[in-house]
Design an enzyme around this catalytic site. Sequence first.
Site, PDB file in Angstrom:
ATOM      1  N   HIS A  82      36.299  52.013  44.860  1.00 42.48           N
ATOM      2  CA  HIS A  82      36.720  50.928  43.971  1.00 42.48           C
ATOM      3  C   HIS A  82      38.171  50.559  44.272  1.00 42.48           C
ATOM      4  CE1 HIS A  82      37.761  48.722  40.315  1.00 42.48           C
ATOM      5  NE2 HIS A  82      36.462  48.576  40.110  1.00 42.48           N
ATOM      6  N   GLU A 153      34.359  43.154  45.977  1.00 47.24           N
ATOM      7  CA  GLU A 153      35.191  42.920  44.794  1.00 47.24           C
ATOM      8  C   GLU A 153      36.601  42.559  45.243  1.00 47.24           C
ATOM      9  OE1 GLU A 153      35.736  46.498  42.514  1.00 47.24           O
ATOM     10  OE2 GLU A 153      36.573  47.484  44.257  1.00 47.24           O
TER      11      GLU A 153
END
EC number: 5.3.1.1
Length: 215
Positions: A82, A153
């Site tokens: 992430h 992302e």
Amino acid sequence: MNGDKKQVTDIVETLKKGPLDPNVEVVIGVPAIYLAYVQSIVPGTISVAAQNCWKVAKGAFTGEISPAMIKDIGANWVILGHSERRTIFGEKDDLVAEKVAHALENGLKVIACIGETLEEREAGKTEEVVFRQTKALLPAIGNNWANVVLAYEPVWAIGTGKTASPQQAQDVHASLRNWLSSNASPDVAASVRIQYGGSVTAANAKELSAFPDID
């Protein structure tokens, strides 16, 4: 590092009311402290993911959790790479790849995150960055693509209220599939699920998901 037990419970209860599309795999990523609790209250149609794990089974790594621990409480997914792990905690491509390899070897399914910063996008380096990040994952994944979801992302669109336009997201996803076709295989490029993450809301989710390369 958001939410508490009540909020997590409310989300699960909302999902239980559904109905959920049987063709969609639903996975909830929750903080480690709530993993066992959420695993105990979700129906069989919903899976649970840890938000991170370490690259070895056990040892003197205080504060970390292992894939074996995640499996032990019944969860089957983990989110790795992430952008916040990369930018705040300094996780580099090679470390993310080691984590992915160990998680897959221990039977977890992996949501592997990739994405560029605002500076990299403005410098025209979006493809260079996401291709580099994905290239690092290839040896870790090997032939295990069926157990991997890629999550694009863009860092500049996470929690900022800014969102890549649906077309911008589609362009990156399409480029990534073309790259995978040449560097992994055409089958991988066609079959791997590539999600978009970055200030997604109920208002823009439908438009984003309408594009062919956004899963």
